[in-house]
Design an enzyme around this catalytic site. Structure first.
Site, PDB file in Angstrom:
ATOM      1  N   HIS A 250       0.828  -1.206   0.000  1.00  0.00           N
ATOM      2  CA  HIS A 250       0.000   0.000   0.000  1.00  0.00           C
ATOM      3  C   HIS A 250       0.867   1.263   0.000  1.00  0.00           C
ATOM      4  O   HIS A 250       0.593   2.231  -0.724  1.00  0.00           O
ATOM      5  CB  HIS A 250      -0.932   0.000   1.214  1.00  0.00           C
ATOM      6  CG  HIS A 250      -2.195  -0.769   0.986  1.00  0.00           C
ATOM      7  ND1 HIS A 250      -3.162  -0.366   0.098  1.00  0.00           N
ATOM      8  CD2 HIS A 250      -2.632  -1.935   1.545  1.00  0.00           C
ATOM      9  CE1 HIS A 250      -4.167  -1.244   0.114  1.00  0.00           C
ATOM     10  NE2 HIS A 250      -3.864  -2.213   0.979  1.00  0.00           N
ATOM     11  N   GLU A 251       1.926   1.234   0.822  1.00  0.00           N
ATOM     12  CA  GLU A 251       2.780   2.419   0.916  1.00  0.00           C
ATOM     13  C   GLU A 251       3.546   2.656  -0.381  1.00  0.00           C
ATOM     14  O   GLU A 251       3.812   3.797  -0.758  1.00  0.00           O
ATOM     15  CB  GLU A 251       3.760   2.261   2.086  1.00  0.00           C
ATOM     16  CG  GLU A 251       3.104   2.258   3.452  1.00  0.00           C
ATOM     17  CD  GLU A 251       2.358   3.561   3.728  1.00  0.00           C
ATOM     18  OE1 GLU A 251       2.835   4.630   3.288  1.00  0.00           O
ATOM     19  OE2 GLU A 251       1.286   3.500   4.364  1.00  0.00           O
ATOM     20  N   ASN A 361      -1.932 -19.353 -17.336  1.00  0.00           N
ATOM     21  CA  ASN A 361      -0.616 -19.963 -17.502  1.00  0.00           C
ATOM     22  C   ASN A 361      -0.675 -21.097 -18.519  1.00  0.00           C
ATOM     23  O   ASN A 361       0.220 -21.247 -19.371  1.00  0.00           O
ATOM     24  CB  ASN A 361      -0.134 -20.474 -16.145  1.00  0.00           C
ATOM     25  CG  ASN A 361       1.373 -20.646 -16.087  1.00  0.00           C
ATOM     26  OD1 ASN A 361       2.112 -19.710 -16.343  1.00  0.00           O
ATOM     27  ND2 ASN A 361       1.807 -21.856 -15.759  1.00  0.00           N
ATOM     28  N   ALA A 362      -1.738 -21.942 -18.444  1.00  0.00           N
ATOM     29  CA  ALA A 362      -1.885 -23.054 -19.379  1.00  0.00           C
ATOM     30  C   ALA A 362      -2.129 -22.549 -20.799  1.00  0.00           C
ATOM     31  O   ALA A 362      -1.563 -23.088 -21.766  1.00  0.00           O
ATOM     32  CB  ALA A 362      -3.033 -23.952 -18.927  1.00  0.00           C
ATOM     33  N   TYR A 365       1.107 -21.289 -22.617  1.00  0.00           N
ATOM     34  CA  TYR A 365       2.115 -22.237 -23.069  1.00  0.00           C
ATOM     35  C   TYR A 365       1.544 -23.416 -23.842  1.00  0.00           C
ATOM     36  O   TYR A 365       2.307 -24.226 -24.369  1.00  0.00           O
ATOM     37  CB  TYR A 365       2.892 -22.765 -21.856  1.00  0.00           C
ATOM     38  CG  TYR A 365       3.679 -21.673 -21.180  1.00  0.00           C
ATOM     39  CD1 TYR A 365       4.834 -21.174 -21.768  1.00  0.00           C
ATOM     40  CD2 TYR A 365       3.238 -21.130 -19.984  1.00  0.00           C
ATOM     41  CE1 TYR A 365       5.537 -20.151 -21.163  1.00  0.00           C
ATOM     42  CE2 TYR A 365       3.936 -20.113 -19.367  1.00  0.00           C
ATOM     43  CZ  TYR A 365       5.092 -19.608 -19.959  1.00  0.00           C
ATOM     44  OH  TYR A 365       5.783 -18.603 -19.359  1.00  0.00           O
ATOM     45  N   ASP A 387      -2.482 -28.872 -20.097  1.00  0.00           N
ATOM     46  CA  ASP A 387      -2.150 -28.240 -21.384  1.00  0.00           C
ATOM     47  C   ASP A 387      -1.176 -29.135 -22.131  1.00  0.00           C
ATOM     48  O   ASP A 387      -0.564 -30.036 -21.549  1.00  0.00           O
ATOM     49  CB  ASP A 387      -1.571 -26.834 -21.175  1.00  0.00           C
ATOM     50  CG  ASP A 387      -0.222 -26.856 -20.471  1.00  0.00           C
ATOM     51  OD1 ASP A 387       0.744 -27.338 -21.076  1.00  0.00           O
ATOM     52  OD2 ASP A 387      -0.142 -26.382 -19.315  1.00  0.00           O
ATOM     53  N   GLY A 418       6.388 -12.615 -15.820  1.00  0.00           N
ATOM     54  CA  GLY A 418       5.784 -12.411 -14.507  1.00  0.00           C
ATOM     55  C   GLY A 418       6.838 -12.335 -13.426  1.00  0.00           C
ATOM     56  O   GLY A 418       8.033 -12.257 -13.674  1.00  0.00           O
ATOM     57  N   LEU A 423       1.288 -18.367  -9.450  1.00  0.00           N
ATOM     58  CA  LEU A 423       1.139 -19.705  -8.894  1.00  0.00           C
ATOM     59  C   LEU A 423       1.187 -19.686  -7.363  1.00  0.00           C
ATOM     60  O   LEU A 423       0.570 -20.528  -6.715  1.00  0.00           O
ATOM     61  CB  LEU A 423       2.225 -20.631  -9.442  1.00  0.00           C
ATOM     62  CG  LEU A 423       2.154 -20.900 -10.955  1.00  0.00           C
ATOM     63  CD1 LEU A 423       3.277 -21.833 -11.383  1.00  0.00           C
ATOM     64  CD2 LEU A 423       0.802 -21.486 -11.335  1.00  0.00           C
TER      65      LEU A 423
END
Length: 455
Positions: A250-251, A361-362, A365, A387, A418, A423
């Protein structure tokens, strides 16, 4: 701590428990012969003593009846009730004069009477022996013994005297039962401690040992109190850490907002350069990372909402629609196989975010298709996301990819752009449901992530 200060400790319980158990078994077995003796052997009753006395007086008055031919006539007669009585005349050398082969029971009874030092009666299995009645004839000492064919019902517990194998088996069984009850008494609080420790290890920071165990006055109770104190400290520490991350995030937004405002003012003044564009890009990346951190802390603290019993398909409907649209934009297929009748208690937003991160994510890739499906067992609801991408070659990375900021060396994560939080958020959301998440490679290529939720 000394035994005097705390007589309720485990050592005293073990000592007294097993000592009393073994002593009780030994006492019960040891008392059986005494009980049998007290039941079978008593003082000679008056009517039997009178019978022997009258016959002895007859012999004293008529010594000729001691002749072998005469003995046969008086050694057998019947009582008034018709029961045959057999009498035995014994000389001072303990020789039975009126029979050639005295029975083993008679010899045994003579020893019992000699040991008792007074006239007695003893009930054998199917005959009653009584005596002796001592008298003198012509200066010689004689004794009379009697036998009645009599059978009396015996108490049930004397059955064990004659059946030693059964008695030994019952003693072993009874000893095992008493020791088993004692072991259960000690094992029950230990099982409670184990359940609480397992729950705490699986992420349930609210798990505590039950009050009944904590109130015990022995070492197990002290251990339960120490465990609860440790669990309180761990919960406070973890929540403080999550709050710290949330507060810091937050800061950080405040100077980040000022930085983006300064960039906007620079653009208005015509000061946009390649450097300012790079600064804006990094500021956007930093803002997204802060948002991910805030989401991670909210999921771990479970502060956003309460659990509700919902249909799994309904709770994930929006996430599945968005994922289907995203897959279509990339010319990939999303196959959905979720039973609409499955209901599970869940936190809708954290679980939706977890499934959303896994699906994105699946999709990123996958080569051509992604599958999300469910299966149900008696204890678990499994949600699988599959996947046909390259998978994760390093087996060590399969467990570590759910840690915050973890970056494996495989191309799968290097190209993601990322920060290793997606995850981690999924893992935190599943842990909040007391569930488990795991990843594994599939043949010939691809990745499967399995979420297991308790029913």
């Amino acid at each position: 701590m000394s035994l005097r200060k705390n007589p309720n400790n485990i050592f005293v319980k073990l000592l007294l428990g097993f000592w009393l158990c073994s002593s009780l078994i030994i006492a019960l077995i040891g008392m059986m012969p005494l009980l049998q003796q007290n039941h079978d052997q008593t003082e000679l009753p008056p009517h039997l003593e009178n019978m022997l006395s009258k016959l002895a007086q007859r012999i004293i008055d008529s010594p000729q009846v001691l002749q072998p031919d005469s003995m046969k006539r008086w050694s057998r007669f019947k009582e008034k009730d018709g029961r045959p009585v057999r009498l035995y005349l014994v000389d001072e050398n303990s020789n039975v004069l009126n029979t050639r082969k005295p029975s083993r029971a008679l010899r045994r009874f003579m020893l019992m009477a000699d040991e008792a030092g007074k006239p007695i009666k003893h009930q054998f299995r199917d005959e009653l022996l009584f005596g002796p009645y001592e008298f003198k004839v012509r200066g010689k000492q004689y004794a009379l013994y009697g036998r009645l064919p009599e059978h009396h019902p015996r108490p049930w517990f004397l059955f064990f005297i004659d059946n030693k194998i059964i008695t030994l088996s019952i003693a072993i069984l009874l000893s095992g039962l008493l020791c088993g009850l004692f072991a259960w008494h000690l094992g029950k609080p230990l099982r409670s401690l184990k359940r609480s420790a397992d729950a705490l290890a699986n992420g349930d920071l609210s798990s505590r040992v039950d009050s009944a165990t904590a109130k015990r006055n022995d070492e197990i109770g002290q251990l339960a109190l120490a465990f609860n104190g440790m669990a309180d400290s761990v919960e406070d520490m973890v929540k403080s850490q999550q709050r710290l991350i949330s507060d810091i995030s937050h800061e950080l937004r405040t100077p980040l907002t000022r930085l983006k405002l300064s960039l906007a003012l620079s653009r208005k003044k015509g000061q946009e350069t390649q450097e300012t564009q790079r600064i804006e890009y990094e500021a956007d990346q930093l803002e997204q990372m802060i948002a991910e951190l805030l989401e991670l802390s909210r999921v771990k603290l479970n502060a956003s909402e309460s659990k509700r019993n919902l249909e799994l398909a309904e709770a994930l409907s929006q996430v599945l629609d968005d994922a289907d649209f995203e897959a279509q934009q990339q010319n990939k297929q999303l196959h959905i196989d979720i039973d609409e009748s499955i209901r599970v208690p869940l936190y809708p937003k954290p679980l939706s975010r977890a499934v959303e991160n896994l699906l994105r994510n699946a999709i990123r890739y996958a080569q051509s298709q992604i599958i999300i499906r469910t299966s149900v067992t008696d204890e678990l609801i499994k949600l699988e996301i599959i996947d046909d991408g390259p998978g994760i070659p390093d087996a060590g990375d399969l467990e570590a990819i759910f840690k915050p900021f973890y970056r494996p060396q495989s191309a799968r994560d290097r190209e993601s752009g990322g920060w290793g939080l997606g995850l981690a958020i999924a893992e935190a959301a599943v842990t909040a449901h007391q569930g488990q998440i795991a990843a594994g490679n599939i043949e010939p290529h691809g990745l499967i992530v399995t979420i297991s939720l308790p029913r």
